[in-house]
Every structure is written in C-alpha cells, then in structure tokens.
Motif scaffolding. Sequence first.
Motif, PDB file in Angstrom:
ATOM      1  N   ALA A  13       0.675  -1.234   0.058  1.00 18.80           N
ATOM      2  CA  ALA A  13       0.153   0.064  -0.082  1.00 18.80           C
ATOM      3  C   ALA A  13       0.837   1.243  -0.059  1.00 18.80           C
ATOM      4  O   ALA A  13       0.492   2.326  -0.509  1.00 18.80           O
ATOM      5  N   ASP A  14       2.090   1.277   0.883  1.00 11.95           N
ATOM      6  CA  ASP A  14       2.725   2.349   0.845  1.00 11.95           C
ATOM      7  C   ASP A  14       3.695   2.697  -0.451  1.00 11.95           C
ATOM      8  O   ASP A  14       3.528   3.671  -0.945  1.00 11.95           O
ATOM      9  N   TRP A  45      -2.673  -6.732   7.689  1.00  9.45           N
ATOM     10  CA  TRP A  45      -2.916  -5.991   6.542  1.00  9.45           C
ATOM     11  C   TRP A  45      -3.596  -4.662   7.001  1.00  9.45           C
ATOM     12  O   TRP A  45      -2.977  -3.432   6.439  1.00  9.45           O
ATOM     13  N   LEU A  46      -4.608  -4.760   7.707  1.00  9.97           N
ATOM     14  CA  LEU A  46      -5.332  -3.417   8.510  1.00  9.97           C
ATOM     15  C   LEU A  46      -4.194  -2.526   9.098  1.00  9.97           C
ATOM     16  O   LEU A  46      -4.324  -1.297   8.751  1.00  9.97           O
ATOM     17  N   ILE A  52      -1.099   2.321   9.088  1.00 10.67           N
ATOM     18  CA  ILE A  52       0.275   3.273   9.212  1.00 10.67           C
ATOM     19  C   ILE A  52       0.419   4.024   7.794  1.00 10.67           C
ATOM     20  O   ILE A  52       0.757   5.159   8.193  1.00 10.67           O
ATOM     21  N   THR A  53       0.193   3.433   6.582  1.00  9.97           N
ATOM     22  CA  THR A  53       0.363   4.011   5.494  1.00  9.97           C
ATOM     23  C   THR A  53      -0.487   5.380   5.431  1.00  9.97           C
ATOM     24  O   THR A  53       0.008   6.404   5.075  1.00  9.97           O
ATOM     25  N   TRP A  54      -1.595   5.139   5.863  1.00 10.30           N
ATOM     26  CA  TRP A  54      -2.788   6.453   5.867  1.00 10.30           C
ATOM     27  C   TRP A  54      -2.101   7.633   6.739  1.00 10.30           C
ATOM     28  O   TRP A  54      -1.933   8.428   6.442  1.00 10.30           O
ATOM     29  N   VAL A  70       0.957   7.937   8.038  1.00 10.48           N
ATOM     30  CA  VAL A  70       2.370   8.612   7.387  1.00 10.48           C
ATOM     31  C   VAL A  70       1.856   9.565   6.303  1.00 10.48           C
ATOM     32  O   VAL A  70       2.370  10.740   6.420  1.00 10.48           O
ATOM     33  N   HIS A  71       1.053   9.428   5.408  1.00 12.81           N
ATOM     34  CA  HIS A  71       0.817  10.333   4.452  1.00 12.81           C
ATOM     35  C   HIS A  71      -0.404  11.157   4.527  1.00 12.81           C
ATOM     36  O   HIS A  71      -0.481  12.410   4.146  1.00 12.81           O
ATOM     37  N   MET A  72      -1.040  11.246   5.677  1.00  8.20           N
ATOM     38  CA  MET A  72      -2.069  12.233   6.124  1.00  8.20           C
ATOM     39  C   MET A  72      -1.279  13.149   7.098  1.00  8.20           C
ATOM     40  O   MET A  72      -1.918  14.080   7.333  1.00  8.20           O
ATOM     41  N   GLN A  73       0.024  13.136   7.246  1.00  8.74           N
ATOM     42  CA  GLN A  73       0.706  14.084   8.122  1.00  8.74           C
ATOM     43  C   GLN A  73       0.632  15.436   7.238  1.00  8.74           C
ATOM     44  O   GLN A  73       0.531  16.504   7.916  1.00  8.74           O
TER      45      GLN A  73
END
Length: 71
Positions: free
Chosen positions: A2-3, A40-41, A46-48, A50-53
Amino acid sequence: DADLGLRLARRGYVTELIPTTTFEEANCRPWPWVRQRSRWLKGYLITWAVHMQRPRALLEDLGLRRFIGVQ
C-alpha cells in the motif's frame, strides 16, 4: 504494498494488475485468518497516518478523486 503504491501515485506513476496465478492458499482456519487480516489493516492504517501528516500536499499530489479514494 500500500505504501509503495501510494508513493508511486504521488509521483505520477500508474500501477496496474497483471493477470497471474498464485499457488498460495488462503488460510481456512479462523485465528490465522484474523491475524493475517489484522496485519494488513495495521499496514493500511500506518500508511494512511504517514501520508496524512500533510493532507494538503497529498491532495495536491493525487488530485481530489484519488485523495478521496485514499480516505
């Protein structure tokens, strides 16, 4: 995965699926299945996070439609 996909999308790349066959079998027992899905969740969360910072930068990189898809 995902990342990596999100990082590529932010830089303008497009990913696609390739039709392929895997010989890996899905877990049919409840507890291992739940543990796998939980990993998976957690990865998605974690991906969300990191990118939503910097949500404005993410919106600018992806555009509104894909930004909403990430949400």
